[in-house]
Write an enzyme that holds these catalytic residues in place. Structure first.
Site, PDB file in Angstrom:
ATOM      1  N   SER A 183       0.657  -0.938   0.081  1.00 26.81           N
ATOM      2  CA  SER A 183       0.160  -0.127   0.438  1.00 26.81           C
ATOM      3  C   SER A 183       0.589   1.470  -0.049  1.00 26.81           C
ATOM      4  O   SER A 183       2.547   1.283  -0.279  1.00 26.81           O
ATOM      5  CB  SER A 183      -0.947   0.104   0.917  1.00 26.81           C
ATOM      6  OG  SER A 183      -1.310   1.091   1.980  1.00 26.81           O
ATOM      7  N   TYR A 240      -3.579  -0.938  10.143  1.00 25.87           N
ATOM      8  CA  TYR A 240      -3.245  -1.347   8.480  1.00 25.87           C
ATOM      9  C   TYR A 240      -1.660  -0.846   7.916  1.00 25.87           C
ATOM     10  O   TYR A 240      -0.921  -1.278   7.330  1.00 25.87           O
ATOM     11  CB  TYR A 240      -3.822  -0.286   8.169  1.00 25.87           C
ATOM     12  CG  TYR A 240      -4.070  -0.526   6.487  1.00 25.87           C
ATOM     13  CD1 TYR A 240      -4.787  -1.310   5.859  1.00 25.87           C
ATOM     14  CD2 TYR A 240      -3.412   0.312   5.149  1.00 25.87           C
ATOM     15  CE1 TYR A 240      -5.372  -1.458   4.813  1.00 25.87           C
ATOM     16  CE2 TYR A 240      -3.142   0.672   4.208  1.00 25.87           C
ATOM     17  CZ  TYR A 240      -4.223  -0.912   3.714  1.00 25.87           C
ATOM     18  OH  TYR A 240      -4.169  -0.877   2.169  1.00 25.87           O
TER      19      TYR A 240
HETATM   20  P1  NDP Z   1     -11.760  -4.721  -1.019  1.00 30.42           P
HETATM   21  O1  NDP Z   1     -12.487  -4.695   0.212  1.00 30.42           O
HETATM   22  O2  NDP Z   1     -12.191  -4.917  -2.126  1.00 30.42           O
HETATM   23  O3  NDP Z   1     -11.694  -6.525  -1.372  1.00 30.42           O
HETATM   24  C1  NDP Z   1     -10.747  -7.577   0.417  1.00 30.42           C
HETATM   25  C2  NDP Z   1     -10.961  -8.801  -0.362  1.00 30.42           C
HETATM   26  O4  NDP Z   1      -9.872  -9.340   0.769  1.00 30.42           O
HETATM   27  C3  NDP Z   1     -11.972  -9.394  -0.508  1.00 30.42           C
HETATM   28  O5  NDP Z   1     -11.742 -10.397  -1.390  1.00 30.42           O
HETATM   29  C4  NDP Z   1     -12.297 -10.504   0.306  1.00 30.42           C
HETATM   30  O6  NDP Z   1     -13.175 -11.668   0.130  1.00 30.42           O
HETATM   31  C5  NDP Z   1     -10.735 -11.075   1.381  1.00 30.42           C
HETATM   32  N1  NDP Z   1     -10.406 -11.187   2.700  1.00 30.42           N
HETATM   33  C6  NDP Z   1     -10.530 -10.377   3.986  1.00 30.42           C
HETATM   34  N2  NDP Z   1     -10.713 -11.236   5.157  1.00 30.42           N
HETATM   35  C7  NDP Z   1      -9.901 -11.923   4.411  1.00 30.42           C
HETATM   36  C8  NDP Z   1     -10.185 -13.505   5.056  1.00 30.42           C
HETATM   37  N3  NDP Z   1      -9.290 -13.246   6.524  1.00 30.42           N
HETATM   38  N4  NDP Z   1     -10.080 -15.290   4.132  1.00 30.42           N
HETATM   39  C9  NDP Z   1      -9.545 -14.826   3.001  1.00 30.42           C
HETATM   40  N5  NDP Z   1     -10.431 -13.514   2.178  1.00 30.42           N
HETATM   41  C10 NDP Z   1     -10.138 -12.441   2.969  1.00 30.42           C
HETATM   42  O7  NDP Z   1     -10.527  -4.057  -1.122  1.00 30.42           O
HETATM   43  P2  NDP Z   1      -9.601  -3.725  -2.099  1.00 30.42           P
HETATM   44  O8  NDP Z   1      -9.885  -4.824  -3.523  1.00 30.42           O
HETATM   45  O9  NDP Z   1      -8.840  -2.587  -2.321  1.00 30.42           O
HETATM   46  O10 NDP Z   1      -8.084  -4.553  -1.338  1.00 30.42           O
HETATM   47  C11 NDP Z   1      -7.042  -5.670  -2.186  1.00 30.42           C
HETATM   48  C12 NDP Z   1      -6.134  -5.499  -1.052  1.00 30.42           C
HETATM   49  O11 NDP Z   1      -5.626  -4.402  -1.889  1.00 30.42           O
HETATM   50  C13 NDP Z   1      -5.856  -5.424  -0.175  1.00 30.42           C
HETATM   51  O12 NDP Z   1      -4.696  -6.181   0.943  1.00 30.42           O
HETATM   52  C14 NDP Z   1      -5.825  -3.593   0.364  1.00 30.42           C
HETATM   53  O13 NDP Z   1      -5.074  -3.660   2.124  1.00 30.42           O
HETATM   54  C15 NDP Z   1      -5.115  -3.604  -0.450  1.00 30.42           C
HETATM   55  N6  NDP Z   1      -5.405  -2.353  -1.054  1.00 30.42           N
HETATM   56  C16 NDP Z   1      -5.824  -1.629  -1.758  1.00 30.42           C
HETATM   57  C17 NDP Z   1      -6.067  -0.174  -1.561  1.00 30.42           C
HETATM   58  C18 NDP Z   1      -6.608   0.685  -2.556  1.00 30.42           C
HETATM   59  O14 NDP Z   1      -6.804   2.143  -2.548  1.00 30.42           O
HETATM   60  N7  NDP Z   1      -8.202  -0.283  -2.706  1.00 30.42           N
HETATM   61  C19 NDP Z   1      -4.757   0.655  -1.642  1.00 30.42           C
HETATM   62  C20 NDP Z   1      -3.224   0.151  -1.289  1.00 30.42           C
HETATM   63  C21 NDP Z   1      -3.255  -1.471  -0.925  1.00 30.42           C
HETATM   64  P3  NDP Z   1     -14.243 -11.987   1.724  1.00 30.42           P
HETATM   65  O15 NDP Z   1     -15.570 -10.543   2.374  1.00 30.42           O
HETATM   66  O16 NDP Z   1     -15.080 -13.153   0.737  1.00 30.42           O
HETATM   67  O17 NDP Z   1     -13.457 -13.022   2.664  1.00 30.42           O
END
Ligand code: NDP
Length: 251
Positions: free
Chosen positions: A142, A155
């Site tokens: 991130s 985070y």
């Molecule tokens: P979303 O909330 O859209 O996606 C998060 C995903 O993580 C979901 O598919 C969720 O699936 C899964 N997830 C969360 N906890 C668990 C768990 N315990 N086991 C399995 N799956 C899990 O967020 P983003 O697409 O934005 O984020 C994706 C990544 O990118 C993250 O690591 C985030 O920190 C990172 N990021 C995002 C940024 C942004 O601007 N959007 C910027 C920088 C980094 P489910 O709920 O089905 O478990």
């Protein structure tokens, strides 16, 4: 060079947002993608969308913070597909709170979801990749791998940890021909940041003002880097942390 035909890619958190876009990019390049999440209905919809485009995808349900569930997950992948060549550690969560108000349970949830899960999945995939003669691991950091923010102690610690984990794994497994890299997305429009925009007045405008590309990113902006880091085109690239941020981190 960027052809992923015959490769099996596991993408944690692949049922939406950045993970789904990366899965889609790699599937378009020929990979068979296994998307992992806890929400079975969301995963089924994501698989349906990919398959409708003629891509090869399936979903497996797992909580990637759970050591036993992760072992079971990779056991199933190996049973069904024989190997795993690409792992994207993308599952993530955020709890926006000042450090003095953050409970230990909240801290632990964020660290476990963003950092410990990457360790567990990488460790579980390592032997299969080594046996296959090599592999690719892509960890999602991130901007908060680099910067601090008052609401992001857990985070930021988890995402800084992701970069250091990446470097350690890259050095440990270079001899096994496994390249481990991190991607640092800028501000990308997903469920995660939609929540942040609702909670933080002015965030949307501040991001726009600071980003040289003058726009928020969209999940598809991350597809190309996933294909590159998953392909033989990046065989001499390891231990890096590559921003994909429209210039946010250099402005
Ligand atoms: P979303 O909330 O859209 O996606 C998060 C995903 O993580 C979901 O598919 C969720 O699936 C899964 N997830 C969360 N906890 C668990 C768990 N315990 N086991 C399995 N799956 C899990 O967020 P983003 O697409 O934005 O984020 C994706 C990544 O990118 C993250 O690591 C985030 O920190 C990172 N990021 C995002 C940024 C942004 O601007 N959007 C910027 C920088 C980094 P489910 O709920 O089905 O478990």
């Amino acid at each position: 060079m960027f052809d992923l035909t015959g490769k099996v890619a596991v993408v944690t958190g692949g049922n939406g947002g950045i993970g789904l876009a990366m899965a889609s990019g790699m599937a378009c390049a020929g990979a068979k993608v296994v998307i992992v999440g806890r929400n079975a209905a969301k995963s089924a919809a994501a698989v349906q969308a990919l398959v409708a485009e003629g891509l090869r995808a399936e979903a497996l349900e797992a909580d990637v913070t759970d050591e036993i569930a992760v072992q079971r997950l990779f056991g199933t992948v190996l049973q069904r597909h024989g190997s795993v060549h690409i792992l994207v550690n993308n599952a993530g969560t955020s709890i926006r709170r000042q450090p003095q108000a953050l409970s230990l349970a909240e801290w632990q949830t964020v660290i476990d979801t963003n950092l410990t899960s990457a360790f567990l999945c990488s460790r579980a995939a390592h032997a299969a990749m080594r046996e296959a003669g090599g592999g690719k691991m892509i960890n999602i950091g991130s901007m908060l791998s680099i910067f601090g923010a008052p609401y992001a102690s857990a985070y930021g610690a988890s995402k800084g940890g992701v970069v250091q984990l990446t470097r350690s794994l890259a050095t440990a497994w270079a001899a096994d021909n496994i390249q481990v890299n991190a991607v640092l997305p800028g501000w990308i429009d997903t469920d995660l940041t939609r929540k942040a925009r609702e909670q933080v007045p002015g965030l949307h405008e501040r991001v726009l003002a600071r980003t040289p590309a003058a726009r928020w990113g969209v999940p598809a902006d991350l597809a190309g880097i996933a294909v590159f880091l998953a392909s033989s085109g990046s065989d001499f690239v390891t231990g890096t942390a590559i921003p994909v941020d429209g210039g946010y981190s250099i402005s």
